[in-house]
Design a protein around this motif. Structure first.
Motif, PDB file in Angstrom:
ATOM      1  N   CYS A 170       0.798   3.528 -23.781  1.00 52.18           N
ATOM      2  CA  CYS A 170       0.284   3.902 -22.599  1.00 52.18           C
ATOM      3  C   CYS A 170       0.187   2.634 -21.782  1.00 52.18           C
ATOM      4  O   CYS A 170      -0.921   1.964 -21.748  1.00 52.18           O
TER       5      CYS A 170
ATOM      6  N   ARG B  67      -6.577  20.157 -20.779  1.00 50.75           N
ATOM      7  CA  ARG B  67      -5.289  20.847 -20.753  1.00 50.75           C
ATOM      8  C   ARG B  67      -5.268  21.375 -19.179  1.00 50.75           C
ATOM      9  O   ARG B  67      -5.877  22.215 -18.746  1.00 50.75           O
ATOM     10  N   ARG B  68      -4.194  20.920 -18.443  1.00 53.22           N
ATOM     11  CA  ARG B  68      -4.185  21.262 -17.025  1.00 53.22           C
ATOM     12  C   ARG B  68      -2.929  22.246 -16.556  1.00 53.22           C
ATOM     13  O   ARG B  68      -2.979  23.298 -15.883  1.00 53.22           O
TER      14      ARG B  68
ATOM     15  N   THR C  99       4.138  10.709  -8.422  1.00 58.24           N
ATOM     16  CA  THR C  99       3.471  11.853  -8.844  1.00 58.24           C
ATOM     17  C   THR C  99       4.653  12.689  -9.735  1.00 58.24           C
ATOM     18  O   THR C  99       4.415  13.775 -10.276  1.00 58.24           O
TER      19      THR C  99
ATOM     20  N   VAL D 129       0.868  19.757 -20.086  1.00 59.64           N
ATOM     21  CA  VAL D 129       0.286  18.626 -19.687  1.00 59.64           C
ATOM     22  C   VAL D 129      -1.009  18.354 -19.785  1.00 59.64           C
ATOM     23  O   VAL D 129      -1.740  19.751 -19.148  1.00 59.64           O
TER      24      VAL D 129
ATOM     25  N   ALA E  32       2.467  14.159 -21.014  1.00 56.20           N
ATOM     26  CA  ALA E  32       2.929  15.387 -21.311  1.00 56.20           C
ATOM     27  C   ALA E  32       3.492  15.537 -22.610  1.00 56.20           C
ATOM     28  O   ALA E  32       4.144  14.494 -23.034  1.00 56.20           O
TER      29      ALA E  32
ATOM     30  N   CYS F 234       3.671   9.607 -20.867  1.00 62.12           N
ATOM     31  CA  CYS F 234       2.613   9.458 -20.510  1.00 62.12           C
ATOM     32  C   CYS F 234       2.586   8.392 -19.261  1.00 62.12           C
ATOM     33  O   CYS F 234       3.570   7.403 -19.154  1.00 62.12           O
TER      34      CYS F 234
ATOM     35  N   ALA G 122      -4.829  16.212 -18.763  1.00 65.12           N
ATOM     36  CA  ALA G 122      -5.516  15.158 -18.139  1.00 65.12           C
ATOM     37  C   ALA G 122      -6.361  14.198 -19.295  1.00 65.12           C
ATOM     38  O   ALA G 122      -6.905  14.560 -19.865  1.00 65.12           O
TER      39      ALA G 122
ATOM     40  N   LEU H 221       2.679  15.997  -9.797  1.00 66.07           N
ATOM     41  CA  LEU H 221       1.373  15.743 -10.506  1.00 66.07           C
ATOM     42  C   LEU H 221       0.392  15.111  -9.642  1.00 66.07           C
ATOM     43  O   LEU H 221       1.003  14.605  -8.320  1.00 66.07           O
TER      44      LEU H 221
ATOM     45  N   CYS I  18      -0.609   8.727  -9.274  1.00 60.92           N
ATOM     46  CA  CYS I  18      -0.786   7.629 -10.293  1.00 60.92           C
ATOM     47  C   CYS I  18      -1.547   6.483  -9.635  1.00 60.92           C
ATOM     48  O   CYS I  18      -0.976   5.725  -8.822  1.00 60.92           O
TER      49      CYS I  18
ATOM     50  N   TRP J 266      -2.592  10.587 -17.786  1.00 65.05           N
ATOM     51  CA  TRP J 266      -2.088  11.758 -17.929  1.00 65.05           C
ATOM     52  C   TRP J 266      -1.041  11.819 -19.251  1.00 65.05           C
ATOM     53  O   TRP J 266      -0.475  10.477 -19.472  1.00 65.05           O
TER      54      TRP J 266
END
Length: 458
Positions: free
Chosen positions: A63, A134-135, A157, A125, A116, A110, A127, A174, A177, A114
């Motif tokens: 990440c 879990r969103r 996004t 997806v 996925a 990632c 958070a 989303l 960022c 976030w």
């Protein structure tokens, strides 16, 4: 004459199951039967290695350049079940959380905050913060490769996933960022500001191909989308706001499995690599583009093949096979199989000093490519001379120089019968292949090194 029979024993190759760049190509991870390691992309340096005796891993996804890693079990003796994602803090050297599902995990993407997770027919997806929440959940078509892509730039996004119909791409936006908090003294330049909202509502579905998708790629900004299909001959570039097709590039005329596509950070070039072992470079510039075209391009109105744009530079990665197996098969190997895939590789963009500068002056930073093979090869490639590849970090002091090669003169179009067009098509393809061998521009190999067992592990 007495001819003795000699047997040739193959050396034990490096077994690399998977390799992954971070979002900015500053580090990369590699997975072997011994565990995993984290490397600095350039200059190549082993940062840290982790060895496990209880099983093997299929992939380790970094990440950004943080200590957060996402681990997937795989191979003949998985360290973790294939339905789990383990969040690993590499600074502490321990697991900090895990996500368990009812089916096998197919892919991960990632960015800051976030994660996925892709499955056979859905994408979930999360958070990621102090706790993992879990969103969202989205349905997809059959997605055995686990395709998905996430824009990682500041205030980006976009999340791109397969649509519900074959060959379609679904675009999800989303929350933005947020850029990382700067560490150290204040910057001399202002940080990146949020872009203005789009004037029209972005599209949500792009009908990219008529056949199954093979790769989905987005640049850090999320402004564009690159797609390839199972045929592997075309690379299509889309505008993610309007959904319009911007460019269509031809990798080749024969079928191939495209392993990946990578946008240059300034979005002026895009590179493509496949199971043919060749890295192709295409220009995204609308003016002064240096992509090659067929000498019979006026026939593009009749045969689409001649209307295609071909790569302006290539590099053929040498085969690293230690021996020739007469019993080898052309079947595609599993990424978690305990064998080395000689042809497979991963390519990313870096910034490095140029070797083409006047004596006594500091070399400007330019964009170059790093190619990582699954046999343990590390290649640093620079773009051909005459291309605009100066990075943004040195653009303020060094002007961009763009001198693309002059286009070949086009023959005067004329009306032709269908039979004459068919005969010229076959001759034209042969002529293009011969011309490509003579006029192709090669990426320049600047440095070659080994990673894996040569670093004392693997």
């Amino acid at each position: 004459m007495n001819l003795a029979r000699h047997s040739i024993t193959a050396t034990n190759p490096v077994q690399i199951f998977d390799t992954q760049f971070d979002a900015d190509c500053q580090i990369f991870t590699t997975t072997t039967p011994a565990g995993f390691a984290v490397y600095r992309a350039w200059p190549l340096k082993l940062i840290r290695k982790r060895e496990f005796s209880g099983g093997t891993l299929a992939a380790v996804v970094p990440c950004h350049t943080s200590s957060l890693l996402f681990l997937l079990g795989g191979g003949r003796s998985p360290l973790y079940p294939p339905n789990k994602v383990v969040i690993w803090d590499d600074a502490a050297g321990e697991e900090v959380a895990e996500l368990e599902f009812r089916e096998r995990v197919r892919g991960l993407a990632c960015r800051r905050g976030w994660l996925a997770v892709s499955f056979r027919r859905r994408v979930v997806v999360f958070a990621v913060g102090e706790i993992i929440v879990r969103r969202f959940e989205f349905d997809t078509c059959d997605n055995p490769r686990g395709l998905l892509a996430m824009a990682t730039g500041a205030y980006a996004t976009l999340l791109a996933i397969p649509g519900r119909q074959m060959g379609h791409v679904q675009l999800v936006h989303l929350p933005p960022c947020v850029p990382p908090t700067p560490v150290g003294p204040p910057l001399s330049v202002l940080p990146t500001r949020p872009p203005p909202p789009p004037s029209k509502h972005p599209v949500s579905i792009i009908a990219a191909h008529a056949s199954t998708l093979n790769t989905i790629t987005v640049p850090p900004s999320g402004h564009m989308l690159a797609t390839t299909s199972s045929r592997g001959t075309l690379v299509r570039i889309w505008d993610t706001v309007t959904g319009k097709l911007l460019r269509e590039f031809r990798r080749g005329s024969d079928k191939a499995e495209i392993y990946g596509v990578a946008f240059r950070p300034d979005e002026k070039d895009v590179c493509v690599w496949s199971d043919k072992g060749t890295v192709h470079l295409f220009s995204l510039m609308t003016s002064g583009a240096s992509n090659r075209q067929s000498s019979l391009s006026p026939l593009g109105q009749f045969v689409k093949y001649f209307d295609s744009e071909w790569s302006y530079a290539q590099y053929r990665i040498p085969a690293q096979a230690a021996h020739i197996s007469l019993s080898s098969t052309s079947a595609t190997r599993s990424p978690t199989a305990d064998v080395t895939d000689e042809e497979k590789c991963m390519v990313g963009w870096i910034e490095a000093p140029s070797d083409r500068c006047e004596p006594g002056r500091d070399p400007p930073m330019e964009y170059q490519l790093i190619a990582l093979t699954y046999s343990g090869g590390w290649y640093r490639l620079s773009l051909p001379q005459g291309t605009s590849n100066v990075s943004l970090s040195s653009a303020t002091t060094t002007p961009l120089s763009s001198s693309p090669p002059k286009a070949l003169p086009l023959s005067r179009p004329r009306t032709s019968s269908v039979s004459s067009i068919a005969s010229r098509v076959e001759k034209g393809k042969d002529r293009d292949r011969d011309r490509d061998r003579k006029d192709s521009r090669e990426l320049v190999l600047q440095e070659y090194r080994k990673y894996g067992r040569w670093d004392g592990w693997g």
